[in-house]
Motif scaffolding. Sequence first.
Motif, short mmCIF file in Angstrom:
data_model
loop_
_atom_site.label_atom_id
_atom_site.label_comp_id
_atom_site.label_asym_id
_atom_site.label_seq_id
_atom_site.Cartn_x
_atom_site.Cartn_y
_atom_site.Cartn_z
N ASP A 116 2.34 1.61 -3.40
CA ASP A 116 1.19 2.16 -4.42
C ASP A 116 1.06 3.61 -4.33
O ASP A 116 0.88 4.19 -5.44
N ALA A 148 -0.94 6.39 2.98
CA ALA A 148 -1.13 5.05 3.34
C ALA A 148 -1.52 4.79 4.68
O ALA A 148 -2.37 3.92 5.01
N VAL A 150 0.79 -1.20 -0.08
CA VAL A 150 0.08 0.11 0.02
C VAL A 150 0.70 1.20 -0.06
O VAL A 150 0.74 2.25 -0.58
N LYS A 168 -5.28 5.19 4.74
CA LYS A 168 -5.93 4.20 4.04
C LYS A 168 -6.09 2.98 4.89
O LYS A 168 -6.85 2.14 4.90
N LEU A 169 -4.80 2.72 5.75
CA LEU A 169 -4.77 1.34 6.43
C LEU A 169 -5.34 1.29 7.77
O LEU A 169 -5.43 0.41 8.62
#
Length: 126
Positions: free
Chosen positions: A14, A21, A11, A24-25
Amino acid sequence: MDLRDLTYFEVIADLGHMGRAADKLGRTQPALTKCIQRLEEAVGADLFERTGRGITLTRVGEVLLARARRMREAMDESLREVTDFAAGTAGRVGIGCGATMGEYLLPQICRAIIADPALRSRCRSE
């Protein structure tokens, strides 16, 4: 090497940004930094280069990312296969019968089992 670290690494690679990140995580940036440090320690090289406001993969990081993706795909495929087998939608069936029964009756029985979920579940449990 921890699989969770590899997932986080994917992630981060990307998105090219630790903050995005982390968002998102659902993790903190320090937790992700520690994850990358563990991976860098395991491979013995830097995985990212810090550039301005983001990060880019080093050559070592690119190699690890390719391998991590292949490992994740293999794990996903394994899980699908095992889940299908456990659900009874995949696997092998062996049936012994005489020629006449195999030619005329067995195809009808198989079609009925495939079409009826209740019959399929009974066949699995017996």
